[in-house]
Design a protein around this motif. Sequence first.
Motif, PDB file in Angstrom:
ATOM      1  N   ALA A 176     -27.988  -7.831 -70.243  1.00 45.15           N
ATOM      2  CA  ALA A 176     -29.494  -7.756 -70.628  1.00 45.15           C
ATOM      3  C   ALA A 176     -30.124  -6.641 -70.527  1.00 45.15           C
ATOM      4  O   ALA A 176     -29.323  -6.359 -68.979  1.00 45.15           O
ATOM      5  CB  ALA A 176     -29.476  -8.937 -70.164  1.00 45.15           C
ATOM      6  N   ASP A 177     -31.032  -6.211 -71.538  1.00 43.70           N
ATOM      7  CA  ASP A 177     -31.857  -5.101 -70.696  1.00 43.70           C
ATOM      8  C   ASP A 177     -32.945  -5.607 -69.379  1.00 43.70           C
ATOM      9  O   ASP A 177     -33.653  -5.463 -69.136  1.00 43.70           O
ATOM     10  CB  ASP A 177     -32.398  -4.618 -72.290  1.00 43.70           C
ATOM     11  N   MET A 178     -33.270  -7.505 -70.598  1.00 43.06           N
ATOM     12  CA  MET A 178     -34.361  -7.874 -69.060  1.00 43.06           C
ATOM     13  C   MET A 178     -33.898  -8.838 -69.412  1.00 43.06           C
ATOM     14  O   MET A 178     -33.592  -9.748 -70.113  1.00 43.06           O
ATOM     15  CB  MET A 178     -36.011  -7.213 -70.182  1.00 43.06           C
ATOM     16  N   VAL A 179     -34.638  -9.586 -68.067  1.00 46.28           N
ATOM     17  CA  VAL A 179     -34.245 -10.597 -67.492  1.00 46.28           C
ATOM     18  C   VAL A 179     -35.426 -11.473 -67.299  1.00 46.28           C
ATOM     19  O   VAL A 179     -35.873 -11.002 -66.541  1.00 46.28           O
ATOM     20  CB  VAL A 179     -33.592 -11.321 -66.334  1.00 46.28           C
ATOM     21  N   VAL A 180     -36.214 -13.167 -67.501  1.00 44.11           N
ATOM     22  CA  VAL A 180     -36.928 -13.833 -67.574  1.00 44.11           C
ATOM     23  C   VAL A 180     -36.254 -15.106 -67.227  1.00 44.11           C
ATOM     24  O   VAL A 180     -36.005 -15.134 -67.375  1.00 44.11           O
ATOM     25  CB  VAL A 180     -37.946 -13.438 -68.399  1.00 44.11           C
ATOM     26  N   LEU A 181     -36.810 -15.368 -66.129  1.00 44.93           N
ATOM     27  CA  LEU A 181     -37.005 -16.421 -65.393  1.00 44.93           C
ATOM     28  C   LEU A 181     -38.257 -17.628 -64.908  1.00 44.93           C
ATOM     29  O   LEU A 181     -38.754 -16.890 -64.687  1.00 44.93           O
ATOM     30  CB  LEU A 181     -36.368 -16.067 -63.809  1.00 44.93           C
ATOM     31  N   THR A 182     -37.360 -19.150 -65.616  1.00 48.92           N
ATOM     32  CA  THR A 182     -38.789 -19.983 -65.351  1.00 48.92           C
ATOM     33  C   THR A 182     -38.407 -21.129 -63.695  1.00 48.92           C
ATOM     34  O   THR A 182     -36.844 -20.748 -63.908  1.00 48.92           O
ATOM     35  CB  THR A 182     -39.111 -20.627 -66.771  1.00 48.92           C
ATOM     36  N   ASP A 183     -39.136 -21.584 -63.783  1.00 51.23           N
ATOM     37  CA  ASP A 183     -38.981 -22.692 -62.545  1.00 51.23           C
ATOM     38  C   ASP A 183     -37.468 -23.597 -63.250  1.00 51.23           C
ATOM     39  O   ASP A 183     -37.451 -23.669 -64.456  1.00 51.23           O
ATOM     40  CB  ASP A 183     -39.859 -23.506 -62.474  1.00 51.23           C
ATOM     41  N   ILE A 184     -37.366 -23.695 -62.304  1.00 55.51           N
ATOM     42  CA  ILE A 184     -36.011 -25.268 -62.720  1.00 55.51           C
ATOM     43  C   ILE A 184     -36.527 -26.432 -62.827  1.00 55.51           C
ATOM     44  O   ILE A 184     -36.876 -27.161 -62.902  1.00 55.51           O
ATOM     45  CB  ILE A 184     -35.020 -25.416 -61.343  1.00 55.51           C
ATOM     46  N   TYR A 185     -35.857 -27.113 -64.281  1.00 56.16           N
ATOM     47  CA  TYR A 185     -35.889 -27.379 -65.442  1.00 56.16           C
ATOM     48  C   TYR A 185     -34.781 -29.103 -64.247  1.00 56.16           C
ATOM     49  O   TYR A 185     -33.578 -28.850 -64.392  1.00 56.16           O
ATOM     50  CB  TYR A 185     -35.524 -27.882 -67.105  1.00 56.16           C
ATOM     51  N   PRO A 186     -35.801 -29.929 -64.393  1.00 58.01           N
ATOM     52  CA  PRO A 186     -35.186 -31.275 -62.895  1.00 58.01           C
ATOM     53  C   PRO A 186     -34.030 -32.052 -63.895  1.00 58.01           C
ATOM     54  O   PRO A 186     -32.903 -32.143 -62.695  1.00 58.01           O
ATOM     55  CB  PRO A 186     -36.262 -32.207 -62.216  1.00 58.01           C
ATOM     56  N   ALA A 187     -34.669 -32.229 -65.073  1.00 60.27           N
ATOM     57  CA  ALA A 187     -33.423 -33.283 -65.439  1.00 60.27           C
ATOM     58  C   ALA A 187     -34.144 -35.266 -64.652  1.00 60.27           C
ATOM     59  O   ALA A 187     -34.844 -35.197 -64.835  1.00 60.27           O
ATOM     60  CB  ALA A 187     -32.063 -33.239 -65.222  1.00 60.27           C
ATOM     61  N   PHE A 188     -32.528 -35.039 -64.079  1.00 63.76           N
ATOM     62  CA  PHE A 188     -33.065 -36.813 -63.742  1.00 63.76           C
ATOM     63  C   PHE A 188     -33.318 -36.514 -61.893  1.00 63.76           C
ATOM     64  O   PHE A 188     -33.146 -37.081 -60.346  1.00 63.76           O
ATOM     65  CB  PHE A 188     -32.438 -37.497 -63.965  1.00 63.76           C
ATOM     66  N   GLU A 189     -33.199 -34.950 -61.359  1.00 68.98           N
ATOM     67  CA  GLU A 189     -32.765 -34.848 -59.870  1.00 68.98           C
ATOM     68  C   GLU A 189     -33.823 -34.833 -59.194  1.00 68.98           C
ATOM     69  O   GLU A 189     -35.398 -34.331 -59.650  1.00 68.98           O
ATOM     70  CB  GLU A 189     -31.553 -33.378 -60.269  1.00 68.98           C
ATOM     71  N   ARG A 190     -34.223 -35.110 -58.274  1.00 67.60           N
ATOM     72  CA  ARG A 190     -35.408 -34.548 -56.581  1.00 67.60           C
ATOM     73  C   ARG A 190     -34.649 -33.271 -56.429  1.00 67.60           C
ATOM     74  O   ARG A 190     -33.873 -32.762 -56.470  1.00 67.60           O
ATOM     75  CB  ARG A 190     -35.293 -35.926 -56.127  1.00 67.60           C
ATOM     76  N   PRO A 191     -36.274 -32.789 -55.967  1.00 71.93           N
ATOM     77  CA  PRO A 191     -36.222 -31.191 -55.727  1.00 71.93           C
ATOM     78  C   PRO A 191     -34.945 -31.526 -54.085  1.00 71.93           C
ATOM     79  O   PRO A 191     -34.821 -32.193 -53.898  1.00 71.93           O
ATOM     80  CB  PRO A 191     -37.758 -31.089 -54.996  1.00 71.93           C
ATOM     81  N   ILE A 192     -34.270 -30.459 -53.612  1.00 69.92           N
ATOM     82  CA  ILE A 192     -33.284 -30.192 -52.679  1.00 69.92           C
ATOM     83  C   ILE A 192     -34.477 -29.402 -51.640  1.00 69.92           C
ATOM     84  O   ILE A 192     -34.353 -28.301 -52.929  1.00 69.92           O
ATOM     85  CB  ILE A 192     -32.455 -29.583 -53.224  1.00 69.92           C
TER      86      ILE A 192
END
Length: 448
Positions: A357-373
């Motif tokens: 890829a020439d450029m990568v754009v990241l967003t926050d984690i999609y948790p689904a049904f999980e609680r943060p670690i």
Amino acid sequence: MSGLAKVYSELGFRVTGCNLEENRRTQQLRDLGVPVTIGHSSEHLRNATHVVVSSAIPPDNIELLEAHRLGLPILHRLELLRNLTEKRYTIGVAGTHGKTTTTAMIATLLERSWLDPTFVIGAVSPTLGAHARLGMSKYLVAEVCESDGHFLKLHPQIAVITNIGRDHLNFYGSEEALLASFTQFASQSDLCIACADDPGTRRAVIAQLPATLTYSIERPADLVAHDISFHQFRTTFDVSWRGRRVGHVELLRAPGIHNVYNALAALLVGRQLGLSFADMAAHLRDFQLPERRFQVLVNNGITVVDDYAHLPEQIQRNLQAIRQSWHPARVVALFQPHRFTRTYYLGREFSTSFDLADMVVLTDIYPAFERPIPGVSVELIFDALRRRHSAVTYLPRRADLAHKLNEFVRPGDFVIGFSAGDLGTELHRFAQDWNQRYRGDSHEASGE
């Protein structure tokens, strides 16, 4: 879950359900006469005789607690699938990548051959017009998920294992335990079909079960693809069965080497069921990838694709397909990491996934049904990527995505979003905006 609800409703059972949010599946089920409510409540169990859950339901869910209080039988969704398999000749498709597409291809081959299968797939297949359907024949084609070990309750006549990668380690604890589960699943079938090019499958299946039928591109196998060529969405290759050429396959809407593997698995299943290679090649020619599997949203001025890939190898293969087939001005890759546990175990492995890829754009984690670690965030991936990639951007708010894309996307770019979460919503919004502007520019240029 929605696929099973659809099939059991077609079998004549009274099915109800609930979901956390409104979406296309909830409305589709209502259109079929299946009541679906939004949100969870103990009142939903008032007339229930059984409760079916997925792995996304936590133990403290209000309906699950009520089911325990009332003494109702509680079934995991794969137990419901197992009930379907007990009276049908079952083809169960498992593996880390490619399950959905391979299952859709097999179901297509059977349907187009007038075998009228029942099928349950993880995404809508445009070719089949649905993601699940009750057929009238003895055949059942089912996508089987290994995420929580429940797939070991299934005993299919044919087990297809596409590949085995490092995933769901939060459940299995180790790669060895994951491999052992696939060995058991394969041994519970009458026949196993597996990819000889995949290291995990060679260790867990082919080395353990010598009678396995194999397919490959690079290694000796029963069914081998060769003379492969790519041009945008079109992929062509020849097929040899035990050293003898048996046909030519043309996939008009399935780019990339990974779809050659998916097609080989489907062809090998079809052969075992008595279908001819010539007929199967004709059926695959117009096969369309399932929803969110390299789904093209824009192809005018730029190309925009929405893709479900969320593991390192999947992302790498899709970017490879773009480079092989399109040769765009730039490749802009958007990535929404999926689940905290997956980021914990695999976060740094994404560092090499975006090399094409020439450029990568990241967003926050999609948790689904999980609680943060604690200590697990998108920064694990962001820091690993920055060490080897010069253009990495982090957008903490997914809602900013469509606006930001309008700022830096240029004509000739290939934009692809990788997400098993809700990134696609913003990607679709951007695609709609671009199409409107593109049509407006075209009309202005032509004087309309």
